[in-house]
Design an enzyme around this catalytic site. Structure first.
Site: not given
Ligand code: AP5
Length: 220
Positions: A15, A129, A173
Site C-alpha cells: 500500500k 523491509r 496484524r
Molecule cells: P509496503 O509498501 O511497505 O506495504 P504496506 O502494505 O504499506 O505495509 P504496511 O506494513 O505499512 O501495512 P500495514 O497496514 O500493516 O501498516 P501501517 O503502517 O498502515 O511494502 C512492504 C514491503 O514489500 C517493502 O519492503 C516493499 O519494498 C516490498 N514490496 C512492495 N511491493 C512489492 C512488490 N510488488 N513486489 C515485491 N516487494 C514489494 O500500520 C501500522 C500500525 O499502525 C497498524 O498495525 C495499527 O496498529 C496502526 N494503524 C494504522 N492505521 C490504522 C487505522 N486506520 N486504524 C487503527 N490503527 C491503525
C-alpha cells in the site's frame, strides 16, 4: 471536486509503495494513518505514546483517536484536491466516519484499490523491509534494495526496520486484518467502487494495473 482513492490490503501488500507512486501520477496527497502515527511517535507526542503500545502488539489504535487524526489531516489546505488514503479506513466505524467527512469536504470515495497478496509473500516482504527515518521511503533488501545498504537513495537518511515487522507481530496484524479490515471490501464492493489488483507482480506492474483503471501521468 476533490478525488479520494483508498488503498486496502493486508500488512505488506504494498500500500505504501503504491501510494507514493500513484500520488505522483495522479497529483494527489498521500495520507497514511500508519505514517501519521509514526510521525507522532518520533515527536513523542501523547498520541504517539498511546499509538505505540497498540502498534507494537499488532493491534489497531482506537477508532476515535484514529478518526480525529485523519480528519485533521484531510482538512488541511494541501489536501484540497483530494488524497490517496493508505491504511485508512480499517474498520466499519472508520469507513462510516470517512463517508461523513468526505461529504463535508465535497467529495466521496472514488475508488478502493484492493491489493491482493498471499500470506507467504507478506511475511517475506515485511521481514525484509527497510524504511528511511526522514520521510518513510520504503525499500526491501531483495525486491527493492537501496543503492547503498542502510542509506535512503532519495534523502540520504538512515534506514531502519519497523518494530512491528517481527514474524510474531506480522501474524497478529494479519489476523486483525482478516477480522476487522477485510469486511470493508464487501462494504465497498456493494457500492461498486472496488478495483482488485494482483499485488504479486513487480512493483511497476502493480502501478500500471491500477493506472489502467485510474489514468494518470507516470514515468515507470
Ligand atoms: P509496503 O509498501 O511497505 O506495504 P504496506 O502494505 O504499506 O505495509 P504496511 O506494513 O505499512 O501495512 P500495514 O497496514 O500493516 O501498516 P501501517 O503502517 O498502515 O511494502 C512492504 C514491503 O514489500 C517493502 O519492503 C516493499 O519494498 C516490498 N514490496 C512492495 N511491493 C512489492 C512488490 N510488488 N513486489 C515485491 N516487494 C514489494 O500500520 C501500522 C500500525 O499502525 C497498524 O498495525 C495499527 O496498529 C496502526 N494503524 C494504522 N492505521 C490504522 C487505522 N486506520 N486504524 C487503527 N490503527 C491503525
Amino acid at each position: 471536486m476533490p478525488r479520494y482513492i483508498l488503498l486496502v490490503g493486508p500488512p505488506g501488500a504494498g500500500k505504501g509503495t503504491q501510494a507514493k507512486r500513484l500520488c505522483q501520477a495522479l497529483g494527489l496527497l498521500h495520507v497514511s494513518s500508519g505514517d501519521l502515527f509514526r510521525e507522532h511517535l518520533k515527536n513523542q507526542t501523547e498520541l504517539g505514546k498511546l499509538a505505540q503500545s497498540h502498534i507494537d502488539r499488532g493491534e489497531l489504535v482506537p477508532d476515535d483517536v484514529t478518526i480525529a487524526m485523519v480528519r485533521e489531516r484531510l482538512q488541511q489546505e494541501d489536501a484540497a484536491a483530494g488524497a490517496i488514503l493508505d491504511g485508512f479506513p480499517r474498520t466499519l466505524a472508520q469507513a462510516k466516519a470517512l463517508d461523513g467527512l468526505l461529504e463535508e469536504l465535497g467529495g466521496g470515495v472514488d475508488a478502493v484499490v484492493n491489493i491482493q497478496v498471499s500470506m507467504t509473500a507478506l511475511v517475506r516482504r515485511l521481514t525484509g523491509r527497510w524504511m528511511c527515518r526522514q520521510a518513510g521511503h520504503i525499500y526491501h533488501q531483495e525486491f527493492n534494495p537501496p543503492r547503498k545498504p542502510g542509506v535512503c537513495d532519495i534523502d540520504g537518511s538512515e534506514l531502519y526496520r519497523r518494530s512491528d515487522d517481527t514474524e510474531q507481530t506480522v501474524a497478529k496484524r494479519f489476523q486483525v486484518y482478516l477480522e476487522q479490515t477485510a469486511p470493508l471490501i464487501k462494504h465497498y464492493r456493494s457500492k461498486g467502487v472496488v478495483i482488485d489488483v494482483n499485488g504479486e507482480q513487480k512493483i511497476g506492474a502493480v502501478t500500471a494495473a491500477v493506472l489502467d483503471v485510474l489514468p494518470g501521468d507516470v514515468s515507470p
